[in-house]
Design an enzyme around this catalytic site. Sequence first.
Site, PDB file in Angstrom:
ATOM      1  N   SER A  49      82.420 -94.074  24.754  1.00 47.40           N
ATOM      2  CA  SER A  49      81.629 -93.630  23.597  1.00 47.40           C
ATOM      3  C   SER A  49      82.031 -92.195  23.256  1.00 47.40           C
ATOM      4  O   SER A  49      82.759 -91.541  24.025  1.00 47.40           O
ATOM      5  CB  SER A  49      80.136 -93.664  23.963  1.00 47.40           C
ATOM      6  OG  SER A  49      79.898 -92.679  24.964  1.00 47.40           O
ATOM      7  N   ASP A  87      83.892 -97.017  21.712  1.00 46.20           N
ATOM      8  CA  ASP A  87      82.586 -97.656  21.520  1.00 46.20           C
ATOM      9  C   ASP A  87      81.786 -96.872  20.474  1.00 46.20           C
ATOM     10  O   ASP A  87      81.633 -95.652  20.592  1.00 46.20           O
ATOM     11  CB  ASP A  87      81.855 -97.668  22.874  1.00 46.20           C
ATOM     12  CG  ASP A  87      80.623 -98.548  22.869  1.00 46.20           C
ATOM     13  OD1 ASP A  87      80.601 -99.534  22.104  1.00 46.20           O
ATOM     14  OD2 ASP A  87      79.683 -98.265  23.638  1.00 46.20           O
ATOM     15  N   HIS A  88      81.306 -97.567  19.471  1.00 50.03           N
ATOM     16  CA  HIS A  88      80.473 -96.951  18.418  1.00 50.03           C
ATOM     17  C   HIS A  88      81.125 -95.744  17.742  1.00 50.03           C
ATOM     18  O   HIS A  88      80.491 -94.675  17.618  1.00 50.03           O
ATOM     19  CB  HIS A  88      79.094 -96.537  18.971  1.00 50.03           C
ATOM     20  CG  HIS A  88      78.249 -97.696  19.395  1.00 50.03           C
ATOM     21  ND1 HIS A  88      77.571 -98.505  18.511  1.00 50.03           N
ATOM     22  CD2 HIS A  88      78.000 -98.209  20.624  1.00 50.03           C
ATOM     23  CE1 HIS A  88      76.933 -99.449  19.175  1.00 50.03           C
ATOM     24  NE2 HIS A  88      77.184 -99.302  20.464  1.00 50.03           N
ATOM     25  N   GLU A 148      80.142-103.595  13.094  1.00 47.38           N
ATOM     26  CA  GLU A 148      78.786-104.096  13.377  1.00 47.38           C
ATOM     27  C   GLU A 148      78.052-104.376  12.080  1.00 47.38           C
ATOM     28  O   GLU A 148      78.105-103.591  11.142  1.00 47.38           O
ATOM     29  CB  GLU A 148      78.012-103.070  14.227  1.00 47.38           C
ATOM     30  CG  GLU A 148      76.605-103.534  14.597  1.00 47.38           C
ATOM     31  CD  GLU A 148      75.929-102.631  15.643  1.00 47.38           C
ATOM     32  OE1 GLU A 148      76.628-102.125  16.552  1.00 47.38           O
ATOM     33  OE2 GLU A 148      74.701-102.445  15.540  1.00 47.38           O
ATOM     34  N   GLY A 195      70.146 -99.383  25.956  1.00 48.18           N
ATOM     35  CA  GLY A 195      69.300 -98.687  26.922  1.00 48.18           C
ATOM     36  C   GLY A 195      68.670 -99.639  27.932  1.00 48.18           C
ATOM     37  O   GLY A 195      68.929-100.853  27.926  1.00 48.18           O
ATOM     38  N   GLY A 226      74.208-103.990  23.864  1.00 51.67           N
ATOM     39  CA  GLY A 226      72.880-103.909  24.478  1.00 51.67           C
ATOM     40  C   GLY A 226      72.615-105.067  25.420  1.00 51.67           C
ATOM     41  O   GLY A 226      71.509-105.617  25.446  1.00 51.67           O
ATOM     42  N   SER A 228      72.785-105.240  28.863  1.00 53.43           N
ATOM     43  CA  SER A 228      72.482-104.999  30.285  1.00 53.43           C
ATOM     44  C   SER A 228      71.262-105.811  30.698  1.00 53.43           C
ATOM     45  O   SER A 228      70.367-106.077  29.877  1.00 53.43           O
ATOM     46  CB  SER A 228      72.216-103.509  30.530  1.00 53.43           C
ATOM     47  OG  SER A 228      73.438-102.824  30.719  1.00 53.43           O
ATOM     48  N   ASN A 268      78.748-106.209  26.042  1.00 56.79           N
ATOM     49  CA  ASN A 268      78.796-104.762  26.352  1.00 56.79           C
ATOM     50  C   ASN A 268      77.782-104.376  27.415  1.00 56.79           C
ATOM     51  O   ASN A 268      76.591-104.684  27.279  1.00 56.79           O
ATOM     52  CB  ASN A 268      78.468-103.965  25.082  1.00 56.79           C
ATOM     53  CG  ASN A 268      79.647-103.859  24.140  1.00 56.79           C
ATOM     54  OD1 ASN A 268      80.594-104.618  24.234  1.00 56.79           O
ATOM     55  ND2 ASN A 268      79.574-102.908  23.228  1.00 56.79           N
TER      56      ASN A 268
END
Length: 323
Positions: A49, A87-88, A148, A195, A226, A228, A268
Amino acid sequence: MLVNTVEMFKKAYAGKYAIGAFNVNNMELVQGIIEACIELRSPVILQASAGAIKYAGLTNIIALTKAAQEDSKKFIKGGLPIALNLDHGDSFESCKLCIDSGFTSIMIDASHYDFAKNVELTKKVVDYARRVGGKNPSKPKYISVEAELGRLAGIEDNIDVSEADSAFTDPREVSEFVKQTGVDSLAIAIGTSHGAFKFKGEPKLRYDILEQIQSLVPGFPLVLHGASSVPQKYLDIITKYGGDVSGARGVPEALLKKATSLGVSKINIDSDLRMAFTAGIREFTAQNPSNFDPRSYLKHAREYVKELVKDKILNVLGSDNKV
Ligand code: G3H
Ligand code: 13P
Ligand code: ZN
């Protein structure tokens, strides 16, 4: 040599598995992830990132990734397929810098703009990537671009995107977006969030949206950010040794597996790596109070990262034995 994501995603889609995209910020994260991938013979995407680049430096991120690919040749003929993804990416300039510096994959995230502006900025990055890497996806120098559509809730680059500002991807926009931009893969919003604090109630994903998108662009690589799961093991260790992460909750592995079976090609993971790493450091330093050699506690943290990534490969991604 690092690879782009085109071939990886083609094989993953055909084989109904997903490629793990793991966020890296330092050497131990890179090593833990790559050791797991070598052991289980899994292709992988390492991603950085803006925050990772600011922390470690662009040169270090690239050098660490290239070194890992080179080292993997000791175990796998030609080495492990590793792509390095931004990333992003939040601007044309940040994407250009990574393209010029040797990244093999770029994400331009213009999802906070309206459709027209998202298309415009994404297309600008795609055009530049094609100018530098050429237009033939099977050539090694080709650079893949991810965009995205829709907007995830959660923490992005330390900015908290509220649930009110998040939006599921509108399937009706997908074909047009892909056609107008020429992107190689698309991150979609179906209920995951960035998060470690993802769900207050029952964890749910909008498979209906995923299925609609699939039917409109069959075989097109779809990405889940997102993703996780916030494993209980690391939560317990962090809590046992003085941390406070109460309320942390991820996407259950079974839900991610279902998304993979419905055609998601890239998953991711960042927060889980942070938890595993932190658990390792807290546990080691608490159990060995007189040890102040960073190699000792970072080694333990690296072992937990490796364990976590092996679990992902075997129980979420299904990407073992694909190399
Ligand atoms: O999607 C966001 C990633 O988890 C990166 O987080 O910006 O804190 O490095 P970061
Ligand atoms: P998590 O916060 O769920 O790990 O998501 C990471 C991510 O999407 C990175 O782009
Ligand atoms: Zn993300």
